[in-house]
Design an enzyme around this catalytic site. Structure first.
Site, mmCIF file in Angstrom:
data_model
loop_
_atom_site.group_PDB
_atom_site.id
_atom_site.type_symbol
_atom_site.label_atom_id
_atom_site.label_comp_id
_atom_site.label_asym_id
_atom_site.label_seq_id
_atom_site.Cartn_x
_atom_site.Cartn_y
_atom_site.Cartn_z
ATOM 1 N N GLY A 299 0.798 -1.217 0.000
ATOM 2 C CA GLY A 299 0.000 0.000 0.000
ATOM 3 C C GLY A 299 0.832 1.270 0.000
ATOM 4 O O GLY A 299 1.962 1.301 -0.486
ATOM 5 N N LEU B 280 -4.179 -5.902 -4.633
ATOM 6 C CA LEU B 280 -3.182 -4.830 -4.586
ATOM 7 C C LEU B 280 -1.847 -5.332 -4.055
ATOM 8 O O LEU B 280 -1.780 -5.879 -2.938
ATOM 9 C CB LEU B 280 -3.701 -3.688 -3.715
ATOM 10 C CG LEU B 280 -2.762 -2.485 -3.562
ATOM 11 C CD1 LEU B 280 -2.539 -1.814 -4.907
ATOM 12 C CD2 LEU B 280 -3.331 -1.494 -2.547
ATOM 13 N N ASP B 281 -0.797 -5.140 -4.856
ATOM 14 C CA ASP B 281 0.581 -5.463 -4.470
ATOM 15 C C ASP B 281 0.764 -6.937 -4.101
ATOM 16 O O ASP B 281 1.648 -7.289 -3.319
ATOM 17 C CB ASP B 281 1.046 -4.579 -3.302
ATOM 18 C CG ASP B 281 1.070 -3.111 -3.668
ATOM 19 O OD1 ASP B 281 1.251 -2.805 -4.855
ATOM 20 O OD2 ASP B 281 0.905 -2.274 -2.767
ATOM 21 N N GLU B 282 -0.056 -7.818 -4.665
ATOM 22 C CA GLU B 282 0.058 -9.236 -4.356
ATOM 23 C C GLU B 282 0.266 -10.095 -5.599
ATOM 24 O O GLU B 282 0.152 -11.315 -5.535
ATOM 25 C CB GLU B 282 -1.177 -9.716 -3.582
ATOM 26 C CG GLU B 282 -1.274 -9.128 -2.186
ATOM 27 C CD GLU B 282 -2.330 -9.806 -1.328
ATOM 28 O OE1 GLU B 282 -2.814 -10.877 -1.727
ATOM 29 O OE2 GLU B 282 -2.651 -9.262 -0.259
#
Length: 280
Positions: free
Chosen positions: A198, A224-226
């Protein structure tokens, strides 16, 4: 003879390497590079082979591999080794990753063809136009997000783009756009994932007193961001570093990590295996 890159994913079983090498021998092709990996977790086999052969013989090789009983449920592809990946770069205001990609592209270090740069701000226009590339501003607000993403996707389709690079593009893509770009959009996250996801990851790292900071390049997914991680790197820090100093140190890591991930993708070195990547 021309140089080609073959990529193969299939069920893991005996005889796969023999099937590929036999097919290449059939047309007197010469193997110049080969990597392979058997994933025990998924029972899948991954292989990347670079070979020299006459262009007319490629279809013969593909047919022979596909017909082999050793190669089951395969995803098989061959492309010319000198074929460049058509690329669009997305950026907001931070230009360090963009500048690094432009420099490496211009100097011939990255096997990509940058067809344009898209931003939600005007800040990077002069830099992009200095490199002789089209710069397109697509403003994004909560009200215009759907239309902005539709315009971006039209650009991707119209330019036959094989890779979209989020070079510190500070917008969260919608689930539908993530699905449309699955496997061909790379993001640089200014943190060593899976930690500090994040916003403001360097500030999060400072609050936790970390001794290493890093950056992660990963494929974009709706989570998100995974997305599957392609490349990462770190730099040692101490308790004395301020958040501003961590940001400065991190920028250098970010640009290196992103350029390596872009190169790996463009050279067909990255294989997706669920939430993981296999990188040769």
């Amino acid at each position: 003879m021309a140089r080609h890159i073959m990529t193969l994913t299939c069920d893991d079983r005996p005889g796969i390497v023999a099937a590929v090498s036999g097919a290449l021998l059939q047309v007197q092709a010469n193997i110049v590079e080969n990597q392979q990996f058997s994933d025990e977790d998924t029972a899948l086999f991954f292989m990347r082979t670079v070979f020299d052969a006459e262009a007319d013989d490629v279809e013969t090789v593909l047919a022979a591999v596909r017909e082999s009983p050793a190669v089951a449920h395969q995803h098989l592809a061959v492309r010319p080794a000198d074929e460049h990946c058509r690329t669009i770069i997305l950026v907001s205001k931070f230009d360090h990753c963009l500048l690094d990609l432009l420099y490496r592209w211009k100097s011939g270090d990255l096997p990509i063809d940058i067809v344009g740069v898209v931003s939600n701000h005007e800040d990077c226009r002069a830099l992009v136009e200095y490199y002789g590339l089209p710069f397109t501003v697509i403003p994004v607000t909560a009200e215009t997000k759907a239309d902005a993403e539709a315009e971006l996707l039209r650009m991707v389709d119209a330019n036959d783009v094989g890779l979209v690079v989020l070079a510190r593009y500070m917008q969260i893509l919608s689930d539908s756009l993530c699905r449309a770009l699955e496997g061909r959009a790379i993001n640089i996250h200014h943190s060593f994932l899976p930690g500090f996801k994040g916003a403001k990851p360097y500030h999060q790292a400072h609050d936790r007193g970390v001794k290493l900071i890093g950056a992660s390049a990963h494929y974009v997914t709706a989570d998100l961001d995974e997305g599957p991680i392609i490349e990462q790197d770190v730099v040692r820090v101490t308790h004395a570093e301020t958040p501003a100093r961590l940001v400065a140190l991190g920028r250098d890591v970010e640009r290196r990590v992103l350029s390596r991930a872009v190169r790996d993708h463009a050279e067909s070195r990255v294989f997706l295996s669920g939430r993981r990547t296999i990188v040769f």
